[in-house]
Design an enzyme around this catalytic site. Structure first.
Site, PDB file in Angstrom:
ATOM      1  CD  GLU A 118      -2.696  -1.436   0.350  1.00 42.83           C
ATOM      2  OE1 GLU A 118      -3.493  -0.522   0.091  1.00 42.83           O
ATOM      3  OE2 GLU A 118      -2.669  -2.513  -0.270  1.00 42.83           O
ATOM      4  CB  SER A 182     -13.280   1.652  -8.591  1.00 41.78           C
ATOM      5  OG  SER A 182     -12.008   1.708  -7.990  1.00 41.78           O
ATOM      6  CE1 TYR A 229      -7.806   2.947 -18.063  1.00 39.63           C
ATOM      7  CE2 TYR A 229      -5.637   2.827 -17.036  1.00 39.63           C
ATOM      8  CZ  TYR A 229      -7.018   2.729 -16.946  1.00 39.63           C
ATOM      9  OH  TYR A 229      -7.595   2.431 -15.746  1.00 39.63           O
ATOM     10  CG  ASN A 234      -5.063   5.129  -4.966  1.00 39.82           C
ATOM     11  OD1 ASN A 234      -3.867   5.194  -4.662  1.00 39.82           O
ATOM     12  ND2 ASN A 234      -5.801   4.085  -4.694  1.00 39.82           N
TER      13      ASN A 234
END
Ligand code: NAG
Ligand code: NAG
Ligand code: NAG
Ligand code: NAG
Length: 348
Positions: A118, A182, A229, A234
């Site tokens: 992460e 998302s 693309y 994030n």
């Protein structure tokens, strides 16, 4: 006229032999490093499974699935005393779902590994873990064990070079730029760049933002119909380059427009002419203009696919593969190490 073809042949020969040198190098390393003990397997104990679901570890999983020898991957805590490494995934420690077995005696050679893929923005509660871990395992290049989301591997020589660039670029492209998101947060830098970019060019958006959620089987086919693309991470941090580049863009066959760590971090792991970095443009207007021009210039656009003649994308998605891949590097990892200030390292 002869020398270029000679050079090309020599070049191809060297590329073919490279894996051999690599293997020889690996082989000679085994058994000599500070962490070596060839009489048994390297035993990796995964203390708890990342994010919950466990995978099947029956049989010699590292050998059977990945052809990695002398590597025993287990998740039974009763095997703790014989483990060379104990791996702890940060998320569950951070949530309080799992605890470190600090009450257990740590064998002298045993290493505790802090595992997290992460970004620092999503890694809280690090202070309690000072002076606990010996090694880090992360996507970062400066981790003890670097585990990226993906990488490029040289193509096998026996696959030859018969594919023309035309075969390598999907020929059903109809959309200029696509973005799949998302989790839309208006204040994210990626949202700001998107809002600004769509003032100069059309951007097709898929995901919860538009109510047009893509089924996972539709993701790559949809992206392959786009020239570009938006591989927007994030979270913007050092080396944080995820499947948004490796899978969504490269595997689908769209040119990634990247927003994430600085261009040098991308160049360290990807061919320079395989992506377009937002930061290399003074404004999104100029970026938009560049994309429009590139779409119309067939040859120049094809240049962004040239790397595909010599490389293929390798994704890492299975925790077993990630963990087994520690074994081949084990003997070259530092013999003595302690992370006195884990948080400082994570936020570095
Ligand atoms: C190494 O580990 C594998 C997988 O657990 C096992 O099948 C094999 O017998 C072990 N080899 C030795 C020498 O302990
Ligand atoms: C493979 O062929 C293409 C054109 O057919 C060429 O552009 C490319 O440079 C070649 N790659 C290698 C590694 O020879
Ligand atoms: C576009 O072409 C690629 C292969 O070149 C294929 O994988 C993909 O499914 C196609 N996409 C659509 C929407 O037809
Ligand atoms: C691993 O870390 C522990 C805890 O700080 C330390 O006591 C131990 O000496 C370290 N072991 C090695 C082999 O570096």
């Amino acid at each position: 006229m002869k020398s270029p073809s000679f050079c090309l042949r020599l070049f191809l020969l060297l590329i073919c032999l490279a894996p051999l040198f690599f293997l020889v190098g690996q082989g000679s390393k085994g058994g000599r490093g500070p962490n070596s003990d060839r009489s048994h397997n390297i035993t990796i104990l995964l203390w708890h499974w990342p994010f919950g679901p466990s995978y099947n570890l029956e049989g010699d999983v590292c050998w059977n699935r990945y052809r990695i020898p002398d590597c025993r991957l287990v998740d039974q805590r009763s095997l703790y005393p014989s483990a060379d490494l104990v791996v702890f995934h940060h998320r569950e420690l951070m949530n309080g779902q799992e605890r470190l077995p600090l009450h257990l005696h740590r064998p002298r050679h045993q290493k505790w590994v802090w595992l997290s893929l992460e970004s620092p923005d999503n890694s809280r509660y690090l202070k309690p873990f000072n002076n606990v871990f010996n090694w880090t395992m992360s996507y970062r290049r400066d981790a003890d064990i670097t585990m990226p989301y993906g990488k490029l591997l040289p193509k096998n020589c026996d696959t030859g070079n018969d594919s023309s660039t035309e075969d390598i670029i999907p020929n059903n492209k109809s959309i200029l730029a696509c973005w799949v998101v998302s989790h839309y947060e208006p204040q994210h830098s990626r949202s700001l760049v998107y809002k600004s970019l769509k003032r100069s060019i059309p951007v097709e958006v898929y995901g919860r933002l538009r109510g047009s959620v893509l089924a996972s089987s539709d993701l790559l086919p949809t992206i392959s119909s786009c020239y570009f693309y938006l591989s927007f991470e994030n979270s913007i941090s050092k080396d944080y380059i995820t499947e948004k580049l490796w899978r969504n863009a490269y595997q689908a066959g769209a040119v990634p427009v990247v927003l994430g760590p600085p261009p040098d971090d991308y160049i360290a792991v990807a061919p320079p002419n395989s992506f377009i970095h937002v930061e290399n443009f003074p404004s999104t207007k100029e970026l938009g203009n560049y994309l429009c021009q590139l779409q119309l210039d067939k040859e120049r656009y094809a240049g962004y696919f040239a790397w595909r003649h010599s490389y293929q994308v390798k994704l890492y998605t299975d925790w077993r593969e990630r963990l087994c891949s520690i074994c081949p590097q084990y003997h070259s990892l530092p013999a003595q190490k302690v992370y006195h200030d884990l948080e400082a390292w994570v936020r570095k």
